[in-house]
Write a protein that holds these residues in place. Sequence first.
Motif, PDB file in Angstrom:
ATOM      1  N   LEU A  25       0.823  -1.210   0.000  1.00 47.84           N
ATOM      2  CA  LEU A  25       0.000   0.000   0.000  1.00 47.84           C
ATOM      3  C   LEU A  25       0.860   1.264   0.000  1.00 47.84           C
ATOM      4  O   LEU A  25       0.551   2.247  -0.683  1.00 47.84           O
ATOM      5  CB  LEU A  25      -0.916   0.015   1.223  1.00 47.84           C
ATOM      6  N   LEU A  26       1.932   1.243   0.785  1.00 52.02           N
ATOM      7  CA  LEU A  26       2.723   2.450   0.979  1.00 52.02           C
ATOM      8  C   LEU A  26       3.608   2.798  -0.210  1.00 52.02           C
ATOM      9  O   LEU A  26       3.823   3.980  -0.506  1.00 52.02           O
ATOM     10  CB  LEU A  26       3.602   2.309   2.224  1.00 52.02           C
ATOM     11  N   THR A  27       4.126   1.782  -0.903  1.00 49.06           N
ATOM     12  CA  THR A  27       5.085   2.053  -1.977  1.00 49.06           C
ATOM     13  C   THR A  27       4.538   2.982  -3.052  1.00 49.06           C
ATOM     14  O   THR A  27       5.173   3.997  -3.379  1.00 49.06           O
ATOM     15  CB  THR A  27       5.578   0.735  -2.602  1.00 49.06           C
ATOM     16  N   PRO A  28       3.357   2.718  -3.648  1.00 50.14           N
ATOM     17  CA  PRO A  28       2.866   3.659  -4.659  1.00 50.14           C
ATOM     18  C   PRO A  28       2.549   5.047  -4.109  1.00 50.14           C
ATOM     19  O   PRO A  28       2.692   6.045  -4.822  1.00 50.14           O
ATOM     20  CB  PRO A  28       1.604   2.980  -5.210  1.00 50.14           C
ATOM     21  N   GLY A  58     -17.213   7.173   2.230  1.00 48.00           N
ATOM     22  CA  GLY A  58     -17.041   6.705   0.860  1.00 48.00           C
ATOM     23  C   GLY A  58     -17.592   5.313   0.737  1.00 48.00           C
ATOM     24  O   GLY A  58     -18.393   4.863   1.556  1.00 48.00           O
ATOM     25  N   ASN A  59     -17.161   4.601  -0.286  1.00 47.08           N
ATOM     26  CA  ASN A  59     -17.618   3.229  -0.487  1.00 47.08           C
ATOM     27  C   ASN A  59     -16.419   2.316  -0.708  1.00 47.08           C
ATOM     28  O   ASN A  59     -15.778   2.390  -1.740  1.00 47.08           O
ATOM     29  CB  ASN A  59     -18.558   3.151  -1.690  1.00 47.08           C
ATOM     30  N   PRO A  60     -16.095   1.515   0.326  1.00 43.26           N
ATOM     31  CA  PRO A  60     -16.791   1.374   1.607  1.00 43.26           C
ATOM     32  C   PRO A  60     -16.362   2.456   2.601  1.00 43.26           C
ATOM     33  O   PRO A  60     -15.306   3.039   2.464  1.00 43.26           O
ATOM     34  CB  PRO A  60     -16.316   0.004   2.088  1.00 43.26           C
ATOM     35  N   THR A  61     -17.225   2.695   3.620  1.00 38.49           N
ATOM     36  CA  THR A  61     -16.743   3.472   4.757  1.00 38.49           C
ATOM     37  C   THR A  61     -15.686   2.620   5.453  1.00 38.49           C
ATOM     38  O   THR A  61     -15.763   1.392   5.472  1.00 38.49           O
ATOM     39  CB  THR A  61     -17.874   3.807   5.738  1.00 38.49           C
ATOM     40  N   LEU A  62     -14.687   3.269   5.998  1.00 32.01           N
ATOM     41  CA  LEU A  62     -13.532   2.537   6.510  1.00 32.01           C
ATOM     42  C   LEU A  62     -13.089   3.165   7.827  1.00 32.01           C
ATOM     43  O   LEU A  62     -13.028   4.390   7.951  1.00 32.01           O
ATOM     44  CB  LEU A  62     -12.400   2.604   5.482  1.00 32.01           C
ATOM     45  N   GLU A  92      -4.301   8.805   6.408  1.00 35.90           N
ATOM     46  CA  GLU A  92      -3.841   9.438   5.172  1.00 35.90           C
ATOM     47  C   GLU A  92      -3.123   8.463   4.247  1.00 35.90           C
ATOM     48  O   GLU A  92      -3.408   8.414   3.050  1.00 35.90           O
ATOM     49  CB  GLU A  92      -2.911  10.599   5.524  1.00 35.90           C
ATOM     50  N   ILE A  93      -2.156   7.694   4.786  1.00 31.12           N
ATOM     51  CA  ILE A  93      -1.291   6.909   3.900  1.00 31.12           C
ATOM     52  C   ILE A  93      -1.673   5.438   3.809  1.00 31.12           C
ATOM     53  O   ILE A  93      -1.182   4.732   2.932  1.00 31.12           O
ATOM     54  CB  ILE A  93       0.192   7.036   4.320  1.00 31.12           C
ATOM     55  N   VAL A  94      -2.539   4.972   4.707  1.00 31.63           N
ATOM     56  CA  VAL A  94      -3.017   3.587   4.639  1.00 31.63           C
ATOM     57  C   VAL A  94      -4.507   3.554   4.308  1.00 31.63           C
ATOM     58  O   VAL A  94      -4.943   2.838   3.410  1.00 31.63           O
ATOM     59  CB  VAL A  94      -2.750   2.829   5.959  1.00 31.63           C
ATOM     60  N   GLY A  95      -5.293   4.358   5.027  1.00 27.77           N
ATOM     61  CA  GLY A  95      -6.741   4.311   4.864  1.00 27.77           C
ATOM     62  C   GLY A  95      -7.211   4.695   3.470  1.00 27.77           C
ATOM     63  O   GLY A  95      -8.003   3.972   2.846  1.00 27.77           O
ATOM     64  N   TYR A  96      -6.735   5.815   2.951  1.00 28.62           N
ATOM     65  CA  TYR A  96      -7.220   6.286   1.654  1.00 28.62           C
ATOM     66  C   TYR A  96      -6.871   5.332   0.507  1.00 28.62           C
ATOM     67  O   TYR A  96      -7.740   4.970  -0.285  1.00 28.62           O
ATOM     68  CB  TYR A  96      -6.710   7.689   1.367  1.00 28.62           C
TER      69      TYR A  96
END
Length: 329
Positions: A25-28, A58-62, A92-96
Motif C-alpha cells: 500500500l505504501l510504496t505507490p 465513501g464506499n466502503p466506509t472505513l 492518510e497513507i493507509v486508509g485512503y
Amino acid sequence: MTHAAVELYRTDTLTKFGSVGLTDLLTPVFEALLGRPLDGAEFHLTLLPIQDRTTLRGNPTLVNLRGSHGYLQVRIRHGATVVYQHPHSVREIVGYPLQQLLGKSFPEEHEMGFGIIADGLAGLSLSRPTPANEGSIEIQARRRQPVFHLEEIAEPPPSATAASLGAPEDDASGRVGVILTREVRDQLLYDMELSREVEEGGFLVGRPYRDSEHPDRHIVLITAVLTAERTGASLLHFTFTGDSFVRVSETVAARRQSEKLVGWFHTHLFPATVEMGLSTIDLELHASTFRRHWQIAGLINLHGDKRVLRFYADQQGVIGSAPYQVQAA
C-alpha cells in the motif's frame, strides 16, 4: 516494524476478511510523493500511540480498528541514503489507498475496518466502532461555558501595493502574496543552521497589508525570522508551546518596529516535490494555531546541501501555495 500487513474486517461482526501487505500500500503512495521509483527501498515504520478514530466516508466506509495508534513515523532508506522521513496519519497513507483498492475489488462491501498487524503489536486490541442508529445524534458533555464570549477585534491592516513594498513586479495571483526582505531570504535559504536529524521551525514576523489594487487580497511583508523557543519535539511533529508564543511576543515588542506575528516556518527532511507540500499534521497545526487568513506557513525542504523554500496560506478557504517575491535592491 517488520512483516507488517493490514488486516481487513467486516465491522459489524469483526470477522476477518483478508489482508494486504503494508508496503504494497505504501510504496505507490510514496513513489507518487517523491516522484521516483522505490524498488529495493526499505521502509522503517513506527506506529505512534496518538489516537485517530476518524471514519473515512465513501464506499466502503472505513475505520481504523486500532485507532489508539493512529499515526506512523515513516523513514525510507535506499541503500545507505535516507530519502524520506516524516510522520503521517494512518488514515492518510493507509486508509485512503486501501479504500480505493477495496472499492474496486469488493464493490458489494459497504462498511469495513482495518488494523495494522506486525511483530510486537499483538497486545493492541481491536476496537469496534459504535453502530450508527438512524435518527440518533451524539451529544458530548462539556464543561459549562459563559453565555457571552468576548474576543478582541483585530485592526484591519493598512493598504499598500506590491510595488510600494519593494516587489520587483506586481504578481497578484492568490489571495495572499508574500514579500521577503533580502536578509530574510538569505537567512532561510543560506545562513540559518538547520538540523538534518530532526524537524525544526520558528516564527515569521513582519507586516500584513491589504492590497490597495486588489481589495480581496493581502500582501505579507516578512521582515524577520525568529527561532522558536520552548518548542515541543517528538517523533510525531514539531510543535509550539504556550511559552513559545510568550517568548516571541516579548521579542517582537522589544524590536519596536510595529511588526506582527505573520506566520511560522518549519523544515522537512526530504526533497521537495510538487505533490508533497504541507502534510496533514502541518495543516492541522496551521489551522488550529494561526487563524488570521493572511497568516502564512513557510516550508523549507532540506536535501543534502540544497534547500527549497515555499509558502502557503488560506487561498479562498483552502490552504494553498502563496507566491513570494524578494524585495529589489
